[in-house]
Design a protein around this motif. Structure first.
Motif, PDB file in Angstrom:
ATOM      1  N   LEU A 137      27.755  23.328   3.483  1.00 40.35           N
ATOM      2  CA  LEU A 137      26.506  22.625   3.173  1.00 40.35           C
ATOM      3  C   LEU A 137      26.513  21.232   3.782  1.00 40.35           C
ATOM      4  O   LEU A 137      27.580  20.676   4.076  1.00 40.35           O
ATOM      5  N   ASN A 138      25.334  20.668   3.963  1.00 38.59           N
ATOM      6  CA  ASN A 138      25.234  19.261   4.350  1.00 38.59           C
ATOM      7  C   ASN A 138      25.753  18.407   3.189  1.00 38.59           C
ATOM      8  O   ASN A 138      25.802  18.868   2.046  1.00 38.59           O
ATOM      9  N   LEU A 139      26.112  17.165   3.479  1.00 38.73           N
ATOM     10  CA  LEU A 139      26.648  16.291   2.436  1.00 38.73           C
ATOM     11  C   LEU A 139      25.684  16.106   1.275  1.00 38.73           C
ATOM     12  O   LEU A 139      26.097  15.902   0.135  1.00 38.73           O
ATOM     13  N   ASN A 140      24.371  16.195   1.537  1.00 38.64           N
ATOM     14  CA  ASN A 140      23.387  16.042   0.464  1.00 38.64           C
ATOM     15  C   ASN A 140      23.158  17.347  -0.303  1.00 38.64           C
ATOM     16  O   ASN A 140      22.307  17.410  -1.185  1.00 38.64           O
ATOM     17  N   GLY A 141      23.886  18.409   0.044  1.00 35.98           N
ATOM     18  CA  GLY A 141      23.790  19.677  -0.661  1.00 35.98           C
ATOM     19  C   GLY A 141      22.805  20.668  -0.055  1.00 35.98           C
ATOM     20  O   GLY A 141      22.710  21.810  -0.510  1.00 35.98           O
ATOM     21  N   SER A 142      22.086  20.251   0.972  1.00 36.70           N
ATOM     22  CA  SER A 142      21.132  21.161   1.606  1.00 36.70           C
ATOM     23  C   SER A 142      21.853  22.122   2.553  1.00 36.70           C
ATOM     24  O   SER A 142      22.991  21.892   2.950  1.00 36.70           O
ATOM     25  N   VAL A 143      21.161  23.201   2.895  1.00 40.51           N
ATOM     26  CA  VAL A 143      21.726  24.226   3.769  1.00 40.51           C
ATOM     27  C   VAL A 143      21.751  23.711   5.212  1.00 40.51           C
ATOM     28  O   VAL A 143      20.749  23.238   5.729  1.00 40.51           O
ATOM     29  N   SER A 144      22.923  23.817   5.840  1.00 36.80           N
ATOM     30  CA  SER A 144      23.093  23.384   7.230  1.00 36.80           C
ATOM     31  C   SER A 144      22.872  24.562   8.173  1.00 36.80           C
ATOM     32  O   SER A 144      22.824  25.718   7.742  1.00 36.80           O
ATOM     33  N   LYS A 145      22.776  24.280   9.467  1.00 30.26           N
ATOM     34  CA  LYS A 145      22.672  25.354  10.474  1.00 30.26           C
ATOM     35  C   LYS A 145      23.905  26.261  10.387  1.00 30.26           C
ATOM     36  O   LYS A 145      23.813  27.471  10.467  1.00 30.26           O
ATOM     37  N   ARG A 146      25.061  25.639  10.235  1.00 31.10           N
ATOM     38  CA  ARG A 146      26.308  26.409  10.148  1.00 31.10           C
ATOM     39  C   ARG A 146      26.318  27.262   8.875  1.00 31.10           C
ATOM     40  O   ARG A 146      26.844  28.378   8.852  1.00 31.10           O
ATOM     41  N   SER A 147      25.738  26.736   7.810  1.00 29.23           N
ATOM     42  CA  SER A 147      25.638  27.468   6.559  1.00 29.23           C
ATOM     43  C   SER A 147      24.781  28.718   6.730  1.00 29.23           C
ATOM     44  O   SER A 147      25.105  29.789   6.205  1.00 29.23           O
ATOM     45  N   GLU A 148      23.696  28.604   7.481  1.00 30.04           N
ATOM     46  CA  GLU A 148      22.838  29.763   7.753  1.00 30.04           C
ATOM     47  C   GLU A 148      23.627  30.849   8.477  1.00 30.04           C
ATOM     48  O   GLU A 148      23.516  32.037   8.162  1.00 30.04           O
ATOM     49  N   GLU A 149      24.455  30.448   9.419  1.00 25.52           N
ATOM     50  CA  GLU A 149      25.303  31.392  10.158  1.00 25.52           C
ATOM     51  C   GLU A 149      26.326  32.027   9.217  1.00 25.52           C
ATOM     52  O   GLU A 149      26.637  33.221   9.319  1.00 25.52           O
ATOM     53  N   THR A 150      26.828  31.249   8.288  1.00 30.30           N
ATOM     54  CA  THR A 150      27.810  31.743   7.320  1.00 30.30           C
ATOM     55  C   THR A 150      27.192  32.804   6.411  1.00 30.30           C
ATOM     56  O   THR A 150      27.840  33.795   6.075  1.00 30.30           O
TER      57      THR A 150
END
Length: 137
Positions: A61-74
């Motif tokens: 996740l991003n530091l603010n808790g939102s979904v990151s691009k890498r998180s979407e791939e995960t």
């Protein structure tokens, strides 16, 4: 219950494994891959030989808790794991796990060249141990 901890990178997958009592995470290895199909084949022998019951997959996740691009791939990889192995995949917040792994290796005077070889499996161990600690409270 045996958990396999996973730290998914764009070219590597760090692995850790729990003991049968799901108390302690231990670093396992780092798998290099070009495609998810190739990676899933490599994982198959580990899952079988280690009698893995479930996966704990680090969610970047991003530091603010939102979904990151890498998180979407995960999340895409999570779906592939479920499809291939028909086992539970638990998503574990992995923010700063690689930073923590880097600090641990530096504090142990591990040379930079050697840190690159093991950092992913150390991060996977931190991810898995965090889940086990939370689960066992």
């Amino acid at each position: 219950m045996v958990y396999l901890g996973l730290d998914l990178g764009s070219k590597t997958l760090g692995l850790s494994i729990s003991d049968r009592t799901a108390t302690i995470a231990t670093s396992l290895e780092v798998l290099r891959y070009n495609t998810y199909d190739e990676l899933l084949l490599k994982l198959e022998s580990i899952v079988t030989s280690r009698n893995v019951d479930a996966f704990v997959l680090g969610n970047p996740l991003n530091l603010n808790g939102s979904v990151s691009k890498r998180s979407e791939e995960t999340f895409k990889f999570k779906d592939l794991l479920i499809e291939k192995f028909n086992k539970e995949v638990i998503m574990q917040d992995e923010r700063l796990s690689t930073v923590e792994a880097e600090r641990m290796l530096i504090s142990n005077d591990t040379k930079r060249k050697n840190r690159k070889k093991v950092i992913d499996k150390i991060a996977a161990t931190i991810i898995l141990q965090g889940y086990l600690d939370r689960r066992n409270k």
